[in-house]
Scaffold this motif. Structure first.
Motif: not given
Length: 80
Positions: A36-57
Protein backbone atom coordinates in the motif's frame (compact mmCIF):
# COMPACT_ATOMS: atom_id res chain seq x y z
CA UNK A 1 -0.40 13.12 -14.74
CA UNK A 2 0.36 9.40 -15.01
CA UNK A 3 -2.14 6.75 -13.92
CA UNK A 4 0.11 5.65 -11.04
CA UNK A 5 0.15 9.22 -9.71
CA UNK A 6 -3.63 9.44 -10.01
CA UNK A 7 -4.06 6.16 -8.14
CA UNK A 8 -1.56 7.22 -5.47
CA UNK A 9 -3.32 10.53 -4.86
CA UNK A 10 -6.81 9.04 -4.80
CA UNK A 11 -5.85 6.04 -2.70
CA UNK A 12 -4.30 8.27 -0.04
CA UNK A 13 -7.26 10.71 -0.18
CA UNK A 14 -9.90 8.01 0.24
CA UNK A 15 -7.89 6.11 2.85
CA UNK A 16 -7.45 9.23 4.98
CA UNK A 17 -11.10 10.22 4.48
CA UNK A 18 -12.06 6.78 5.78
CA UNK A 19 -9.83 7.34 8.80
CA UNK A 20 -7.69 4.30 8.01
CA UNK A 21 -3.97 3.84 8.40
CA UNK A 22 -2.06 2.03 5.69
CA UNK A 23 -1.75 -0.90 8.07
CA UNK A 24 -5.49 -1.10 8.76
CA UNK A 25 -6.41 -0.84 5.07
CA UNK A 26 -3.83 -3.50 4.25
CA UNK A 27 -5.25 -5.82 6.90
CA UNK A 28 -8.83 -5.35 5.69
CA UNK A 29 -7.92 -5.81 2.02
CA UNK A 30 -5.54 -8.68 2.80
CA UNK A 31 -2.62 -6.84 1.18
CA UNK A 32 0.84 -6.21 2.61
CA UNK A 33 1.18 -2.77 4.23
CA UNK A 34 4.41 -2.14 2.35
CA UNK A 35 2.54 -2.69 -0.91
CA UNK A 36 0.00 0.00 0.00
CA UNK A 37 2.85 2.34 0.86
CA UNK A 38 4.47 1.58 -2.49
CA UNK A 39 1.21 2.25 -4.33
CA UNK A 40 0.87 5.60 -2.56
CA UNK A 41 4.46 6.45 -3.60
CA UNK A 42 3.94 5.38 -7.25
CA UNK A 43 6.45 2.53 -6.93
CA UNK A 44 4.09 -0.24 -8.08
CA UNK A 45 1.13 -0.56 -10.41
CA UNK A 46 -1.85 -2.29 -8.87
CA UNK A 47 -3.59 -5.18 -10.56
CA UNK A 48 -7.29 -4.84 -11.22
CA UNK A 49 -7.98 -7.38 -8.46
CA UNK A 50 -6.00 -5.35 -5.91
CA UNK A 51 -7.71 -2.17 -7.08
CA UNK A 52 -11.09 -3.82 -6.56
CA UNK A 53 -10.21 -5.02 -3.04
CA UNK A 54 -8.91 -1.60 -2.02
CA UNK A 55 -11.97 0.18 -3.42
CA UNK A 56 -14.33 -2.23 -1.67
CA UNK A 57 -12.65 -1.64 1.69
CA UNK A 58 -12.71 2.12 1.15
CA UNK A 59 -16.39 2.10 0.19
CA UNK A 60 -15.81 3.54 -3.27
CA UNK A 61 -15.96 2.29 -6.84
CA UNK A 62 -12.68 1.11 -8.36
CA UNK A 63 -13.12 3.78 -11.04
CA UNK A 64 -13.07 6.46 -8.32
CA UNK A 65 -9.47 5.51 -7.56
CA UNK A 66 -8.51 6.17 -11.18
CA UNK A 67 -10.32 9.45 -11.85
CA UNK A 68 -8.11 12.44 -12.62
CA UNK A 69 -10.34 14.98 -10.94
CA UNK A 70 -11.34 14.93 -7.32
CA UNK A 71 -14.80 13.62 -6.77
CA UNK A 72 -16.24 10.17 -6.78
CA UNK A 73 -17.71 8.74 -3.67
CA UNK A 74 -16.57 8.96 -0.11
CA UNK A 75 -18.13 6.30 2.09
CA UNK A 76 -20.92 5.75 -0.38
CA UNK A 77 -21.85 9.44 -0.84
CA UNK A 78 -20.98 11.78 -3.66
CA UNK A 79 -18.29 14.28 -2.69
CA UNK A 80 -19.34 17.88 -2.95
Amino acid sequence: MEIREILARNLRKHRQAAGLSQEELAHRAEIDRGYISSLERCRYAASIDVLDRLARELGVEAADLLQKKAGGTLRGKRAT
